[in-house]
Scaffold this active site. Structure first.
Site, PDB file in Angstrom:
ATOM      1  N   GLU A  22      -0.454   5.040  -0.704  1.00 56.07           N
ATOM      2  CA  GLU A  22      -1.116   6.055  -0.755  1.00 56.07           C
ATOM      3  C   GLU A  22      -0.331   7.243  -0.796  1.00 56.07           C
ATOM      4  O   GLU A  22       0.256   7.454   0.510  1.00 56.07           O
ATOM      5  CB  GLU A  22      -2.290   6.154   0.230  1.00 56.07           C
ATOM      6  CG  GLU A  22      -3.500   5.133  -0.396  1.00 56.07           C
ATOM      7  CD  GLU A  22      -4.640   5.274   0.676  1.00 56.07           C
ATOM      8  OE1 GLU A  22      -4.773   6.117   1.472  1.00 56.07           O
ATOM      9  OE2 GLU A  22      -5.564   4.171   0.395  1.00 56.07           O
ATOM     10  N   LYS A  58      -1.351   0.036 -25.211  1.00 55.45           N
ATOM     11  CA  LYS A  58      -1.576  -0.120 -26.643  1.00 55.45           C
ATOM     12  C   LYS A  58      -0.189  -0.186 -27.256  1.00 55.45           C
ATOM     13  O   LYS A  58       0.585  -1.081 -27.099  1.00 55.45           O
ATOM     14  CB  LYS A  58      -2.890   1.228 -26.875  1.00 55.45           C
ATOM     15  CG  LYS A  58      -4.103   0.886 -26.100  1.00 55.45           C
ATOM     16  CD  LYS A  58      -4.761   2.120 -26.678  1.00 55.45           C
ATOM     17  CE  LYS A  58      -6.141   1.895 -25.898  1.00 55.45           C
ATOM     18  NZ  LYS A  58      -6.339   2.596 -24.756  1.00 55.45           N
ATOM     19  N   ASP A 112      -6.161  13.450 -25.023  1.00 59.25           N
ATOM     20  CA  ASP A 112      -6.327  11.976 -24.714  1.00 59.25           C
ATOM     21  C   ASP A 112      -5.492  11.146 -25.745  1.00 59.25           C
ATOM     22  O   ASP A 112      -5.883  10.929 -26.800  1.00 59.25           O
ATOM     23  CB  ASP A 112      -7.677  11.694 -24.681  1.00 59.25           C
ATOM     24  CG  ASP A 112      -7.891   9.960 -24.276  1.00 59.25           C
ATOM     25  OD1 ASP A 112      -7.064   9.300 -24.262  1.00 59.25           O
ATOM     26  OD2 ASP A 112      -8.914   9.778 -23.928  1.00 59.25           O
ATOM     27  N   ARG A 114      -1.024  -2.762 -18.126  1.00 61.85           N
ATOM     28  CA  ARG A 114      -2.503  -2.305 -18.160  1.00 61.85           C
ATOM     29  C   ARG A 114      -2.459  -1.297 -17.129  1.00 61.85           C
ATOM     30  O   ARG A 114      -2.073  -1.279 -15.987  1.00 61.85           O
ATOM     31  CB  ARG A 114      -3.399  -3.368 -17.856  1.00 61.85           C
ATOM     32  CG  ARG A 114      -4.988  -2.945 -18.086  1.00 61.85           C
ATOM     33  CD  ARG A 114      -5.810  -3.972 -18.495  1.00 61.85           C
ATOM     34  NE  ARG A 114      -5.703  -4.668 -19.879  1.00 61.85           N
ATOM     35  CZ  ARG A 114      -6.134  -4.108 -20.804  1.00 61.85           C
ATOM     36  NH1 ARG A 114      -6.872  -3.194 -20.696  1.00 61.85           N
ATOM     37  NH2 ARG A 114      -5.664  -4.779 -21.948  1.00 61.85           N
ATOM     38  N   THR A 167      -3.260   5.607 -21.923  1.00 61.46           N
ATOM     39  CA  THR A 167      -3.271   4.268 -21.194  1.00 61.46           C
ATOM     40  C   THR A 167      -1.683   3.834 -21.800  1.00 61.46           C
ATOM     41  O   THR A 167      -0.976   4.368 -22.674  1.00 61.46           O
ATOM     42  CB  THR A 167      -4.018   2.977 -21.970  1.00 61.46           C
ATOM     43  OG1 THR A 167      -4.086   3.366 -23.451  1.00 61.46           O
ATOM     44  CG2 THR A 167      -5.479   3.196 -21.433  1.00 61.46           C
ATOM     45  N   TYR A 208       0.836  -1.221   0.075  1.00 63.82           N
ATOM     46  CA  TYR A 208      -0.005  -0.076  -0.033  1.00 63.82           C
ATOM     47  C   TYR A 208       0.853   1.274   0.031  1.00 63.82           C
ATOM     48  O   TYR A 208       1.817   1.452   0.899  1.00 63.82           O
ATOM     49  CB  TYR A 208      -0.938   0.121   1.340  1.00 63.82           C
ATOM     50  CG  TYR A 208      -2.347  -0.223   0.789  1.00 63.82           C
ATOM     51  CD1 TYR A 208      -2.862   0.957  -0.053  1.00 63.82           C
ATOM     52  CD2 TYR A 208      -3.152  -1.196   1.196  1.00 63.82           C
ATOM     53  CE1 TYR A 208      -4.397   0.762  -0.151  1.00 63.82           C
ATOM     54  CE2 TYR A 208      -4.379  -1.288   0.771  1.00 63.82           C
ATOM     55  CZ  TYR A 208      -4.969  -0.371   0.188  1.00 63.82           C
ATOM     56  OH  TYR A 208      -6.198  -0.457  -0.341  1.00 63.82           O
TER      57      TYR A 208
HETATM   58  N1  DSN Z   1     -11.196   0.378 -25.101  1.00 62.48           N
HETATM   59  C1  DSN Z   1     -10.223   1.133 -25.912  1.00 62.48           C
HETATM   60  C2  DSN Z   1     -10.029   0.830 -27.557  1.00 62.48           C
HETATM   61  O1  DSN Z   1     -10.402  -0.424 -27.756  1.00 62.48           O
HETATM   62  O2  DSN Z   1      -9.975   1.585 -28.204  1.00 62.48           O
HETATM   63  C3  DSN Z   1     -10.366   2.690 -25.747  1.00 62.48           C
HETATM   64  O3  DSN Z   1     -10.330   2.787 -24.544  1.00 62.48           O
END
Ligand code: DSN
Length: 426
Positions: free
Chosen positions: A64, A237, A208, A243, A234, A62
């Site tokens: 925080e 990708k 974003d 993740r 994120t 933990y």
């Molecule tokens: N769910 C993602 C995508 O497949 O583009 C976006 O967050």
């Protein structure tokens, strides 16, 4: 574990012994990832080094707060990992501030809203049917429920962002914040133009970058970081990390961003994921990763062009990124059916609305394909041609089970030549 024995991380054999039911799912999922074609534009194969951090004992801690300012004792070791990660993020992206704690892209976006707006404020963002994300104002999402989100879209003639409409809407609605970035937009975004519009109306510029940040990290496309007040994304990708999510910002927004994440909307960070983010940021700083990012785009351009040769239409005429949006109306098959038929043939992709789609999002007239994962496997120009042929056959196949089996077996012959684990090429 006997005293003194070295133990660094997960022991899969222990899982198999203790819970064979779950272990067998983990194995079948690995086999699915290895054998089928992974063309979902938001997925990738992360390295074993990143996987090792995610299964490590850092998960137990933990923490925080932030390094040096925690609400729990015993954070000396996890402090080190977070500080290394923050520095790597700042160096890689040339950012003034980095926060590695968001649990996901959506969590990062909640924090952005919280840092810069109050419920009821007006925000301008890309419309969902034109490629925006749920957190960009969808009525079913917190963003659409708690904020007055006005949407801009793409032009009907060229399917590129309509910057004139964006500016007109900004002048009319005076938004607190303007968001650029999308989940299904294959072209580059003119960040300089968006900055000018933000300055004209006094709006915060939020990018974003979840989909394309990996291409920015690999220096394959221009970066939004010099222009934007805040960039959220994120990490799993094209970036090929664990993740999770991340936020970069100008130093003047650092305190607002950090407070919005903790205590604003998260408790303890997932320190194993923070470590994974640090590891991938080091991987991204290599020439090999830069080469990878360039190849991802080349492969996607080749795939889009080959799908056009198969009689389908690439939205906006092609792609400048890792994803292509394909209008498949010429095949007489809708996106939902195409997605199902490809799935039965061992090809994972997703149905997707195309701009001005006459079908509902649950049916749609398109598919979205991405090349992040197949490029990690080492596939190139020749394989894109083969993949386009397989997708085309799968879609046009009707519901012939034997044909689907035949395509699946060809998919497996292809993927057999490009191993994923033990180690993807990084
Ligand atoms: N769910 C993602 C995508 O497949 O583009 C976006 O967050």
């Amino acid at each position: 574990m006997p005293r003194g024995e070295k133990y660094y991380g997960p022991d899969f054999n222990a899982l198999e012994r203790q819970d064979p039911e779950i272990a067998s799912v983990v194995i079948s999922e690995l086999e699915r990832q290895r054998h089928d074609l992974q063309l979902i534009a938001s997925e990738n194969f992360t390295s074993s080094a990143v996987l090792a951090t995610m299964g490590s004992t850092l998960s137990n801690k933990y923490a925080e707060g932030y390094p040096g300012k925690r609400y729990y004792g015993g954070c000396e070791e996890v402090d080190k990992v977070e500080l290394i990660g923050i520095q790597r993020a700042k160096d890689l992206f040339g950012a003034e501030h980095a926060n590695l704690q968001p649990h996901s892209g959506a969590s990062a976006n909640v924090a952005v809203y919280q840092a810069f707006t109050k419920p009821g404020d007006t925000v301008l963002a890309m419309s969902l049917p034109h490629g925006g994300h749920l957190t960009h104002g969808a009525k079913v999402n917190f963003s659409g429920k708690w904020f007055n989100v006005v949407s801009y879209g793409v032009r009907q003639d060229n399917e590129l962002i309509d910057y004139d409409q964006l500016r007109d809407l900004a002048l009319e609605h005076k938004p607190k914040m303007i968001c650029s970035g999308a989940t299904a937009y294959p072209s580059l975004i003119d960040f300089e133009k968006v900055r000018q519009i933000c300055d004209e109306v006094g709006a915060i510029m939020w990018v974003d970058a979840a989909h394309f940040i990996g291409l920015v990290a690999g220096k394959a496309i221009p970066s939004p970081v010099p222009y934007a007040d805040v960039v959220s994304f994120t990490t799993h990708k094209v970036l090929r990390g664990p993740r999770g999510g991340m936020i970069l910002s100008k130093e003047k927004h650092a305190a607002a961003i950090d407070k919005a994440i903790f205590p604003g909307m998260q408790g303890g960070p997932i320190m194993s994921a923070v470590a994974g983010k640090a590891v991938v940021l080091k991987e991204c700083a290599t020439a090999a990763y830069q080469n990878y990012a360039k190849k991802v785009i080349e492969n996607c351009q080749a795939l889009a062009s080959d799908l056009q040769k198969e009689g389908m239409r690439a939205v906006s005429g092609g792609t400048q990124t890792h994803l292509a949006l394909i209008d498949i109306r010429s095949t007489g098959v809708n996106g939902k059916v195409a997605d199902e038929r490809c799935g039965k043939s061992g090809i994972s992709l997703n149905k997707n609305s195309i701009p001005f789609d006459p079908e509902s999002p649950a049916v749609s007239s398109g598919i979205r394909v991405g090349t992040a994962a197949v490029t990690t496997q080492g596939m190139g120009r020749e394989e894109m041609k083969v993949i386009a042929g397989l997708i085309s056959r799968a879609i046009k196949n009707g519901d012939d089970e034997n044909q689907a089996k035949e395509i699946r077996s060809e998919v497996h012959q292809l993927t057999k030549r490009f191993s994923v684990y033990p180690e993807p090429s990084i």
